[in-house]
Design a protein around this motif. Sequence first.
Motif, short mmCIF file in Angstrom:
data_model
loop_
_atom_site.label_atom_id
_atom_site.label_comp_id
_atom_site.label_asym_id
_atom_site.label_seq_id
_atom_site.Cartn_x
_atom_site.Cartn_y
_atom_site.Cartn_z
N GLN A 203 36.36 47.55 32.61
CA GLN A 203 36.69 46.24 32.03
C GLN A 203 35.45 45.36 31.95
O GLN A 203 35.22 44.68 30.96
N ARG B 81 31.60 39.74 29.56
CA ARG B 81 32.87 39.84 30.27
C ARG B 81 32.84 39.31 31.69
O ARG B 81 33.87 38.85 32.20
N THR C 54 39.24 43.32 38.88
CA THR C 54 39.25 44.16 37.68
C THR C 54 38.52 45.46 38.03
O THR C 54 38.54 45.86 39.19
#
Lengths: 65, 65
Positions: free
Chosen positions: A57, A3, A53
Amino acid sequence: MNRVKNYRKSAGLTQFELAQAVGVARQTINLVENDKYNPSLDLCIRLAQVLHTDLNQLFWEKING
Amino acid sequence: MNRVKNYRKSAGLTQFELAQAVGVARQTINLVENDKYNPSLDLCIRLAQVLHTDLNQLFWEKING
DNA sequence: TTTTAATGTCATATATAATCGACATTTCTT
DNA sequence: AAGAAATGTCGATTATATATGACATTAAAA
């Protein structure tokens, strides 16, 4: 492709630029993105802030929830 | 008194028990709870799992959001 | 294709997370 | 109040995150 890499690319940053933004070496970003090791909480928080973020996340929802 | 200590007490665990559950020394838990240093992401994740919460609850929402 | 930027990766060095043992202090139990 | 359990903290050690410099490979741009 985890991510951090996704969020970095969405932000239009290179590994070098992200490294500068969070105050670490480029290689550190590379290692984090490729799950080569275990970043400190402090670095995780700075990454989440710069990438707009949060910790879940970036580092949680893939593994859990 | 940070969020790790809150969640640990809510779970009815001592520092020693939490340390055993996540696989670190008691002193490490003590230092984390008192913000003496910077835990690794791996440890943060194990803490969140054992305490039935997530990274944001333990380490994010106080600072940000 | 040729050049340039970006990325992956190695070796070595340094900073610091985490361990271990010990002991003082605080908190709980009786 | 006394004793036990939990916590805070110290010094010394080990494991590992991160830095630095370098170089090979891949992707992008000319």
